[in-house]
Motif scaffolding. Sequence first.
Motif, short mmCIF file in Angstrom:
data_model
loop_
_atom_site.label_atom_id
_atom_site.label_comp_id
_atom_site.label_asym_id
_atom_site.label_seq_id
_atom_site.Cartn_x
_atom_site.Cartn_y
_atom_site.Cartn_z
N ARG A 291 0.80 -1.22 0.00
CA ARG A 291 0.00 0.00 0.00
C ARG A 291 0.83 1.27 0.00
NH1 ARG A 291 -5.11 -0.30 -1.32
NH2 ARG A 291 -5.70 1.32 0.17
N ARG A 292 2.12 1.17 0.34
CA ARG A 292 2.93 2.38 0.42
C ARG A 292 3.80 2.62 -0.82
NH1 ARG A 292 5.04 3.01 6.69
NH2 ARG A 292 2.96 3.37 7.58
N LEU A 293 3.54 1.86 -1.85
CA LEU A 293 4.34 2.01 -3.07
C LEU A 293 4.20 3.42 -3.66
CD1 LEU A 293 3.93 -1.26 -5.19
CD2 LEU A 293 6.03 -0.35 -4.20
N LYS A 294 5.34 3.96 -4.06
CA LYS A 294 5.37 5.21 -4.81
C LYS A 294 5.63 4.95 -6.30
CE LYS A 294 5.11 8.16 -1.30
NZ LYS A 294 3.99 9.13 -1.17
N ALA A 295 6.32 3.84 -6.58
CA ALA A 295 6.66 3.54 -7.98
C ALA A 295 6.68 2.04 -8.20
CB ALA A 295 8.03 4.13 -8.32
N ILE A 296 6.17 1.63 -9.36
CA ILE A 296 6.25 0.23 -9.75
C ILE A 296 6.51 0.15 -11.25
CG2 ILE A 296 3.74 0.01 -10.06
CD1 ILE A 296 4.14 -2.95 -9.13
N TRP A 297 7.40 -0.78 -11.62
CA TRP A 297 7.72 -1.01 -13.03
C TRP A 297 7.37 -2.45 -13.39
CZ3 TRP A 297 10.75 1.85 -9.72
CH2 TRP A 297 10.98 3.19 -10.09
N TYR B 254 4.04 4.73 -12.58
CA TYR B 254 3.61 3.42 -13.04
C TYR B 254 4.21 3.18 -14.42
CZ TYR B 254 0.68 -0.37 -14.76
OH TYR B 254 0.25 -1.57 -15.29
N ASN B 255 5.05 2.13 -14.50
CA ASN B 255 5.69 1.78 -15.78
C ASN B 255 6.36 2.97 -16.45
OD1 ASN B 255 4.81 -0.76 -15.32
ND2 ASN B 255 3.44 -0.89 -17.08
N SER B 256 7.18 3.68 -15.70
CA SER B 256 7.98 4.81 -16.18
C SER B 256 7.19 6.08 -16.40
CB SER B 256 8.73 4.45 -17.48
OG SER B 256 9.50 3.28 -17.32
N CYS B 257 5.86 6.02 -16.32
CA CYS B 257 5.04 7.21 -16.50
C CYS B 257 4.57 7.74 -15.15
CB CYS B 257 3.82 6.89 -17.37
SG CYS B 257 4.24 6.53 -19.08
N PHE B 258 4.39 9.04 -15.08
CA PHE B 258 3.85 9.64 -13.87
C PHE B 258 2.34 9.43 -13.83
CE2 PHE B 258 7.30 13.13 -13.18
CZ PHE B 258 8.22 12.13 -12.94
N THR B 259 1.83 9.14 -12.65
CA THR B 259 0.38 9.06 -12.48
C THR B 259 -0.15 10.46 -12.21
OG1 THR B 259 0.36 8.79 -10.08
CG2 THR B 259 0.78 6.81 -11.41
N SER B 260 -1.46 10.56 -12.14
CA SER B 260 -2.06 11.88 -11.84
C SER B 260 -1.77 12.31 -10.42
CB SER B 260 -3.57 11.83 -12.09
OG SER B 260 -4.17 10.82 -11.28
N ASN B 261 -1.27 11.38 -9.58
CA ASN B 261 -0.98 11.69 -8.18
C ASN B 261 0.49 12.07 -7.94
OD1 ASN B 261 -3.64 10.91 -7.41
ND2 ASN B 261 -3.01 8.76 -7.42
N PHE B 262 1.28 12.20 -9.03
CA PHE B 262 2.71 12.38 -8.80
C PHE B 262 2.97 13.72 -8.12
CE2 PHE B 262 2.85 15.08 -12.56
CZ PHE B 262 4.01 15.85 -12.42
N GLY B 263 4.03 13.71 -7.32
CA GLY B 263 4.37 14.91 -6.56
C GLY B 263 5.83 14.92 -6.16
N GLU B 264 6.09 15.17 -4.88
CA GLU B 264 7.45 15.40 -4.42
C GLU B 264 8.35 14.18 -4.64
OE1 GLU B 264 9.75 16.73 -0.30
OE2 GLU B 264 7.57 16.88 -0.45
N TRP B 265 7.82 12.97 -4.38
CA TRP B 265 8.68 11.79 -4.50
C TRP B 265 9.10 11.56 -5.96
CZ3 TRP B 265 9.40 7.15 -6.87
CH2 TRP B 265 10.31 6.28 -6.26
N ALA B 266 8.17 11.65 -6.89
CA ALA B 266 8.49 11.45 -8.31
C ALA B 266 9.47 12.51 -8.80
CB ALA B 266 7.21 11.48 -9.15
#
Length: 924
Positions: free
Chosen positions: A265-271, A296-308
Amino acid sequence: MDLTSIPPDTAYSILPACRSLTAVRSHGSLRNVIPKPLPRFSDAKFTTNPPFADAAAAAMSASAVIRDFDDFVKVHGILLAASGVPLPLYRQLFRKLSSETFDGGDFFSIEPCEGGRQRRLLLSADFLGKESNVFLVDHAWSFRLSDALQQLREVPGLAERMATLMCVDLDLKSNDENPESETQEEEKSGSLDNVLEILQKEMDKVKERGVDAATWLELEELGIDDEMLKSLELSTKFPNLVALNLWGNKLEDAETIIQEVTKCRRLKAIWLNDNRALRDWISKSILDGIPGLEIYNSCFTSNFGEWALGFCGSIFGADNPGCLSECSGSLASITTLDLSNRCVRCLPKAFSPIMLPSLSHLNIRGNQLDQISVDDLLQLLKSFTLQTLEIDIPGPLGNSALQILEYLPNLSFLNGVSASVITETGKHVIDSALQPRLPEWAPSETLPERVIGAMWLYLMTYRLADEETIDETPVWYVMDELGSALRHSDDANFRVAPFLFMPDGKLASAVSFSVLWPIQDVHHGEECTRDFLFGVGEDKQRSARLTAWFHTPENYFIQEFKKYQQQLASRSLPAPKEAPISRSILQHDGHMLQVYTDIPHVEEFLTHPKFVLITNPKDADIIWTSMQVDPEVKKALELTDLHYTNQFPFEACLVMKHHLAETILKAQGRPEWLQPTYNLETQLSQLIGDYFVRKQDALNNLWILKPWNMARTIDTTVTEDLSAIIRLMETGPKICQKYIEHPALFKGRKFDLRYIVLVRSMDPVQIFLFDVFWVRLANNPYTLEKSSLFEYETHFTVMNYRGRLNHMNTPEFVREFEEEHQVNWQTIHQGIQEMIRSVFDSAAAVHPEMHNSQSRAMYGVDVMLDHLFKPKLLEVTYCPDCGRACKYDTEAIVGNGGVFRGRDFFNTVFECLFLGETAHVTPL
């Protein structure tokens, strides 16, 4: 890079004579023992575009046996000067040519780059000064385009050498060198013990950092399948997992992936790239199950922010997974941020000068950014102290680099180009970081097929000539391993020029090379480059032509294409004028009409009693000639404006292919019967845009390239390769026309139809269609197999000059065609008549200056039918070959019908045009 649509000229191409060669030459350590198959051309001379043509002529006139350096300069000096070889290098070049010294291996080394899919040339010597040395480069393969595939299949060792040179044998080579490697790698990657070992190391790291520390797992290409993923229990072992890389594994079951991944549940990125189970709905399920996911798969999600942002700014990674919650101030040290190709549609709150106070270099290429307005994006970027910006142009900030610099005046570089240079040159679309086109192939493709696909990245060209004529078919060649390793640079440090060496002072002894020399100081380890478009500037569509070798901005070309489409949509053809009945030009005093002609068929078959052939054009009433009657010809033949001639002024608007298309498009946009057509000298950008749109829409992208003004399909090519289309410009001006990929077939073969049109007047338009037409058949069954594109007798129908001519009477063809396709030919013929009339109406509308009361003309109109039996215009020809028309008797199956005797063909033509009669013709 400045992308324009200004007409280009062809890049220079030297046209030396080829030699027959079986001996192998080498560059020292670059030695290759595969023979070089080169075609033999006897009594050929060197010729090309000026100034090289003049130099070649001078070399011819200076023929002498080369005994010493003075003889060498006497024979070759002008040629060398025209080629650009520096004068101080002449003596050194003479020595190397005389001894066939290939010493490149002592100065250069070749190394793989771009993951082994290209090679580059490096200077291995300590230093090479500007214009201090000259090197010979051999031609590894020379060929006619139509022979390429056959040679690759049949000449021993050729395909293997070319495949290695062009880097298209990597998969075969790796398997050959280590046949057990694939099995060993599979055993290694598919081992559960190996995966568990990796996980144990990560769990040890967690213990060192503390149980609350974030975790990053790299499990790429380890052969993990669905059952193994479940058995790993990643969510239990790593409750604080923030990044999970499962790229390139063997996951197939979507439900298993969703179930196991969403437990973290705490994932910020998955490939999950390159797994078989990927489906669009998987991403939605994962995003719904992990609300905090940012990548997600090298693309930013609509939730991307400081971590990305931190990940792309190299703050967060495997060694520093970051915080589980927002990490205050974590982005403050970022100076360079690469957000390219991340599917970003809007920028988050974290993207601000408060969070990124040190940001000075930003790359946002390859993102739509369509959920933020141009003004808002400009205001946001202006709030930073940016020095460099990388962004698509056209793109989120508009279409102009100049306008971007006006809004962001503090920028020093835009897309890698200095802001001052952009301002000085006035460039709107610029780019200094173009990615190279690399060869692509399917594993199932043979080596010859792979080479055909890659060769346009390497080819160079020349054309041969004898004392009288230029060879109609160009020769293409590949430089040897050293020459082919020279990559492109706008600021090249080497120059290459083709060169013809005549050791006996005669063309029979001629040997062709390329000559290489430094044009800048070059130091050890520097890459050696050449300008692929030397001498070609933006006035010759340089930036668009670079698309042959590089991935240029697709958006620019697509916009150019769409603007062009809008222009065409606004045009329509005005209604034609009513045509009065023409009268005979025959005088009432019984005087016969005197005809001067230089056409053998007219001399033989014009037997009408009201016409008489004479040999003095000055005394003729009618001039019927195959040459252009221009002012000089008129003066030489003592012709006046009272002579009738068989040509109209400005008829080039019909009989030259680029003018024909331009005329029709100007008159009525693009009618259904005209395939999309582009003049490559002026419309390359629009063509590239059309190509990209078709590619995006998964439409057929097969095109045919035709020289402006050559007949009999000379230098005509069918291809779906964009690089090939652009490179073929180098052999002369051409149009590029969408190929009719689904033509109507006759017993499985292509065919086209030749119609004869007689023109009495262009104002008003008064034209007649001959009631007899002729069918021309391809010899081979039609197919779209790639290998067939090199088969003339499959894709072309003109067999009068090459191939096997199979004559078929038109009535027989029509009867069998109607039976085969269950159609009515009269319906088809009606559509053809309307199309032909529309062609000449277009010419009259766009070029009213065509009309001349003393002009009469006969044109050949070539027509093809598509699979819906709709006509398509191929071309209009002046003074068409009427050999078949005069030779064969046939039945007219349109018009008034009846039997037409071939020997009466020209009698009928002259009756219609000059006596006002309409036997065997139909007014349109």
